[in-house]
Scaffold this motif. Sequence first.
Motif, PDB file in Angstrom:
ATOM      1  N   LEU A  45       0.832  -1.203   0.000  1.00  0.00           N
ATOM      2  CA  LEU A  45       0.000   0.000   0.000  1.00  0.00           C
ATOM      3  C   LEU A  45       0.870   1.259   0.000  1.00  0.00           C
ATOM      4  CD1 LEU A  45      -2.751  -1.022   2.585  1.00  0.00           C
ATOM      5  CD2 LEU A  45      -3.005  -0.823   0.112  1.00  0.00           C
ATOM      6  N   GLY A  46       1.976   1.204   0.750  1.00  0.00           N
ATOM      7  CA  GLY A  46       2.888   2.343   0.766  1.00  0.00           C
ATOM      8  C   GLY A  46       3.508   2.599  -0.591  1.00  0.00           C
ATOM      9  N   LYS A  47       3.835   1.534  -1.302  1.00  0.00           N
ATOM     10  CA  LYS A  47       4.389   1.669  -2.655  1.00  0.00           C
ATOM     11  C   LYS A  47       3.358   2.324  -3.582  1.00  0.00           C
ATOM     12  CE  LYS A  47       8.032   0.617  -5.194  1.00  0.00           C
ATOM     13  NZ  LYS A  47       8.392  -0.788  -5.468  1.00  0.00           N
ATOM     14  N   LEU A  48       2.092   1.956  -3.401  1.00  0.00           N
ATOM     15  CA  LEU A  48       1.033   2.571  -4.193  1.00  0.00           C
ATOM     16  C   LEU A  48       0.915   4.060  -3.855  1.00  0.00           C
ATOM     17  CD1 LEU A  48      -1.343   2.246  -6.185  1.00  0.00           C
ATOM     18  CD2 LEU A  48      -2.782   1.644  -4.219  1.00  0.00           C
ATOM     19  N   ALA A  49       0.991   4.384  -2.572  1.00  0.00           N
ATOM     20  CA  ALA A  49       0.929   5.791  -2.157  1.00  0.00           C
ATOM     21  C   ALA A  49       2.113   6.578  -2.714  1.00  0.00           C
ATOM     22  CB  ALA A  49       0.904   5.880  -0.634  1.00  0.00           C
ATOM     23  N   TRP A  50       3.274   5.942  -2.787  1.00  0.00           N
ATOM     24  CA  TRP A  50       4.458   6.599  -3.355  1.00  0.00           C
ATOM     25  C   TRP A  50       4.189   7.022  -4.803  1.00  0.00           C
ATOM     26  CZ3 TRP A  50       7.689   4.391  -7.275  1.00  0.00           C
ATOM     27  CH2 TRP A  50       8.857   5.112  -7.531  1.00  0.00           C
ATOM     28  N   ARG A  51       3.417   6.233  -5.514  1.00  0.00           N
ATOM     29  CA  ARG A  51       3.109   6.566  -6.906  1.00  0.00           C
ATOM     30  C   ARG A  51       2.013   7.618  -7.020  1.00  0.00           C
ATOM     31  NH1 ARG A  51       5.426   3.018 -10.391  1.00  0.00           N
ATOM     32  NH2 ARG A  51       6.204   1.036  -9.550  1.00  0.00           N
ATOM     33  N   LEU A  52       1.052   7.575  -6.090  1.00  0.00           N
ATOM     34  CA  LEU A  52      -0.135   8.418  -6.242  1.00  0.00           C
ATOM     35  C   LEU A  52      -0.080   9.726  -5.449  1.00  0.00           C
ATOM     36  CD1 LEU A  52      -2.922   5.675  -6.080  1.00  0.00           C
ATOM     37  CD2 LEU A  52      -1.848   6.678  -8.105  1.00  0.00           C
ATOM     38  N   ALA A  53       0.527   9.689  -4.255  1.00  0.00           N
ATOM     39  CA  ALA A  53       0.526  10.874  -3.380  1.00  0.00           C
ATOM     40  C   ALA A  53       1.700  11.783  -3.733  1.00  0.00           C
ATOM     41  CB  ALA A  53       0.586  10.445  -1.914  1.00  0.00           C
ATOM     42  N   ARG A  54       1.594  12.465  -4.845  1.00  0.00           N
ATOM     43  CA  ARG A  54       2.724  13.230  -5.368  1.00  0.00           C
ATOM     44  C   ARG A  54       3.114  14.386  -4.464  1.00  0.00           C
ATOM     45  NH1 ARG A  54       1.290  13.550 -11.884  1.00  0.00           N
ATOM     46  NH2 ARG A  54       1.296  11.273 -12.240  1.00  0.00           N
ATOM     47  N   SER A  55       2.124  15.046  -3.882  1.00  0.00           N
ATOM     48  CA  SER A  55       2.432  16.188  -3.018  1.00  0.00           C
ATOM     49  C   SER A  55       3.237  15.752  -1.799  1.00  0.00           C
ATOM     50  CB  SER A  55       1.136  16.872  -2.579  1.00  0.00           C
ATOM     51  OG  SER A  55       1.406  17.928  -1.676  1.00  0.00           O
ATOM     52  N   ARG A  56       2.774  14.681  -1.124  1.00  0.00           N
ATOM     53  CA  ARG A  56       3.509  14.187   0.051  1.00  0.00           C
ATOM     54  C   ARG A  56       4.879  13.632  -0.356  1.00  0.00           C
ATOM     55  NH1 ARG A  56       2.412  16.611   4.348  1.00  0.00           N
ATOM     56  NH2 ARG A  56       1.604  18.096   2.841  1.00  0.00           N
ATOM     57  N   ARG A  57       4.955  13.047  -1.538  1.00  0.00           N
ATOM     58  CA  ARG A  57       6.239  12.528  -2.015  1.00  0.00           C
ATOM     59  C   ARG A  57       7.235  13.667  -2.213  1.00  0.00           C
ATOM     60  NH1 ARG A  57       5.373   9.529  -7.265  1.00  0.00           N
ATOM     61  NH2 ARG A  57       5.840  11.517  -8.261  1.00  0.00           N
ATOM     62  N   ARG A  58       6.758  14.783  -2.736  1.00  0.00           N
ATOM     63  CA  ARG A  58       7.652  15.932  -2.927  1.00  0.00           C
ATOM     64  C   ARG A  58       8.108  16.509  -1.589  1.00  0.00           C
ATOM     65  NH1 ARG A  58       4.099  17.026  -7.426  1.00  0.00           N
ATOM     66  NH2 ARG A  58       2.785  18.367  -6.116  1.00  0.00           N
ATOM     67  N   VAL A  59       7.211  16.512  -0.603  1.00  0.00           N
ATOM     68  CA  VAL A  59       7.597  16.998   0.727  1.00  0.00           C
ATOM     69  C   VAL A  59       8.690  16.114   1.313  1.00  0.00           C
ATOM     70  CG1 VAL A  59       6.808  17.296   3.114  1.00  0.00           C
ATOM     71  CG2 VAL A  59       5.396  18.140   1.222  1.00  0.00           C
ATOM     72  N   ALA A  60       8.484  14.789   1.243  1.00  0.00           N
ATOM     73  CA  ALA A  60       9.484  13.866   1.778  1.00  0.00           C
ATOM     74  C   ALA A  60      10.813  14.020   1.048  1.00  0.00           C
ATOM     75  CB  ALA A  60       8.979  12.428   1.659  1.00  0.00           C
ATOM     76  N   ALA A  61      10.754  14.179  -0.270  1.00  0.00           N
ATOM     77  CA  ALA A  61      11.981  14.327  -1.051  1.00  0.00           C
ATOM     78  C   ALA A  61      12.720  15.607  -0.670  1.00  0.00           C
ATOM     79  CB  ALA A  61      11.648  14.334  -2.541  1.00  0.00           C
ATOM     80  N   ARG A  62      11.975  16.672  -0.427  1.00  0.00           N
ATOM     81  CA  ARG A  62      12.610  17.947  -0.058  1.00  0.00           C
ATOM     82  C   ARG A  62      13.254  17.841   1.315  1.00  0.00           C
ATOM     83  NH1 ARG A  62      15.718  21.725  -0.995  1.00  0.00           N
ATOM     84  NH2 ARG A  62      15.055  23.906  -0.788  1.00  0.00           N
ATOM     85  N   ASN A  63      12.562  17.227   2.265  1.00  0.00           N
ATOM     86  CA  ASN A  63      13.132  17.041   3.601  1.00  0.00           C
ATOM     87  C   ASN A  63      14.428  16.240   3.541  1.00  0.00           C
ATOM     88  OD1 ASN A  63      11.196  18.444   5.107  1.00  0.00           O
ATOM     89  ND2 ASN A  63       9.869  16.662   5.278  1.00  0.00           N
ATOM     90  N   ILE A  64      14.392  15.153   2.809  1.00  0.00           N
ATOM     91  CA  ILE A  64      15.561  14.280   2.718  1.00  0.00           C
ATOM     92  C   ILE A  64      16.702  14.982   1.996  1.00  0.00           C
ATOM     93  CG2 ILE A  64      16.394  12.157   1.596  1.00  0.00           C
ATOM     94  CD1 ILE A  64      13.644  10.920   2.392  1.00  0.00           C
ATOM     95  N   GLU A  65      16.384  15.788   0.996  1.00  0.00           N
ATOM     96  CA  GLU A  65      17.408  16.558   0.297  1.00  0.00           C
ATOM     97  C   GLU A  65      18.110  17.528   1.248  1.00  0.00           C
ATOM     98  OE1 GLU A  65      17.794  19.601  -3.537  1.00  0.00           O
ATOM     99  OE2 GLU A  65      15.829  19.159  -2.670  1.00  0.00           O
ATOM    100  N   LEU A  66      17.337  18.184   2.126  1.00  0.00           N
ATOM    101  CA  LEU A  66      17.906  19.141   3.066  1.00  0.00           C
ATOM    102  C   LEU A  66      18.711  18.456   4.168  1.00  0.00           C
ATOM    103  CD1 LEU A  66      14.832  21.516   3.453  1.00  0.00           C
ATOM    104  CD2 LEU A  66      17.004  22.094   2.361  1.00  0.00           C
ATOM    105  N   CYS A  67      18.237  17.302   4.615  1.00  0.00           N
ATOM    106  CA  CYS A  67      18.859  16.635   5.764  1.00  0.00           C
ATOM    107  C   CYS A  67      20.009  15.713   5.379  1.00  0.00           C
ATOM    108  CB  CYS A  67      17.798  15.851   6.542  1.00  0.00           C
ATOM    109  SG  CYS A  67      16.539  16.899   7.305  1.00  0.00           S
ATOM    110  N   PHE A  68      20.009  15.222   4.145  1.00  0.00           N
ATOM    111  CA  PHE A  68      21.064  14.305   3.713  1.00  0.00           C
ATOM    112  C   PHE A  68      21.690  14.789   2.401  1.00  0.00           C
ATOM    113  CE2 PHE A  68      18.057  11.745   6.202  1.00  0.00           C
ATOM    114  CZ  PHE A  68      18.910  11.196   7.156  1.00  0.00           C
ATOM    115  N   PRO A  69      22.303  15.966   2.414  1.00  0.00           N
ATOM    116  CA  PRO A  69      22.890  16.485   1.172  1.00  0.00           C
ATOM    117  C   PRO A  69      24.036  15.630   0.651  1.00  0.00           C
ATOM    118  CG  PRO A  69      23.609  17.796   3.047  1.00  0.00           C
ATOM    119  CD  PRO A  69      22.533  16.869   3.550  1.00  0.00           C
TER     120      PRO A  69
END
Length: 311
Positions: A45-69
């Motif tokens: 289900l999480g893998k499906l959400a990764w494909r569909l929940a684009r807004s939350r995916r972008r938030v997670a990607a931005r956080n990880i980009e800032l925290c793990f440069p």
Amino acid sequence: MPSRDNSSPLKFAWLRFGVVALAHLGMRLVVLLPLGLQIKIGKRLGKLAWRLARSRRRVAARNIELCFPELSEAEREALVEKHFEAVGASIAETAMGWYGREAAIRRVVRIDGVRHLHEALARGNGVIFYSAHFTCIEFCFPALRPLCPRLTGMYKPQKNPVMTRIMNRARAKNVDELISSDNVRAMVRNLRRNAVVWYAADQSYGGKGSELIPFFSEPAMTNTAIWRIARSTGAVVLPYFFRRLPDDSGYVADIGAPLENFPTDDAAADVRRLTRRLEEYIRLCPEQYWWVHKRFKGRPEPYPDVYAAAG
């Protein structure tokens, strides 16, 4: 004849309540399955959400980009995908924590650092568990409960009152009292009874008593109430974090040693020390921290809105 208003608040209220009710029923049913199968279904289900929940995916990607440069783009993308799998698994973990058999949970949870809890309780001024939002946040409470003479937890009411009621009723079996996050008096009262208070203060907070504290070197609005409460009550603050093992065979809940000379006269410095403990733990299981939350929102000027393009 007047046209029908399909956007009425009442209609959407019923829709919201209906979705929550269906989710509640699904959680009641999923705990009947073996835990390993629950986790596998949750990850799908999480893998499906990764494909569909684009807004939350972008938030997670931005956080990880800032925290793990230091990670490459491909490594960050892979971490985001694993994070959504962990978010999916959290559905099963939450269901088990709320409705599963306590004996089954205790068999798969190992609690390290119990002596730190015993030593802190022996002082008689209460214990504050400095905790955080990892994806298995609800799972370990049934295993923790027998170690605490009195266990209380702080919670933030949800926008949907039905969801708040369901959450509180489910959590009530694992704690002696649930305390709203703005009810500091109740928290202090419990500490005076030498209770253990679970307190997750790691998400964005712009209210009174907040400070800009670095989180993985990026300034974030952070609640410093834990410093004030420890200072006024003499309660011992213990880091308390938890994770699912990499092979999904079980869970570890870690009760850390108290910080030396805590609290001092410097709230920001002390909370920064606690935050560093959290950062160290996140590095053990980076996919299991709650990256879909906008951790860096609400910062004052001149700090930019890092989520402007994240939706």
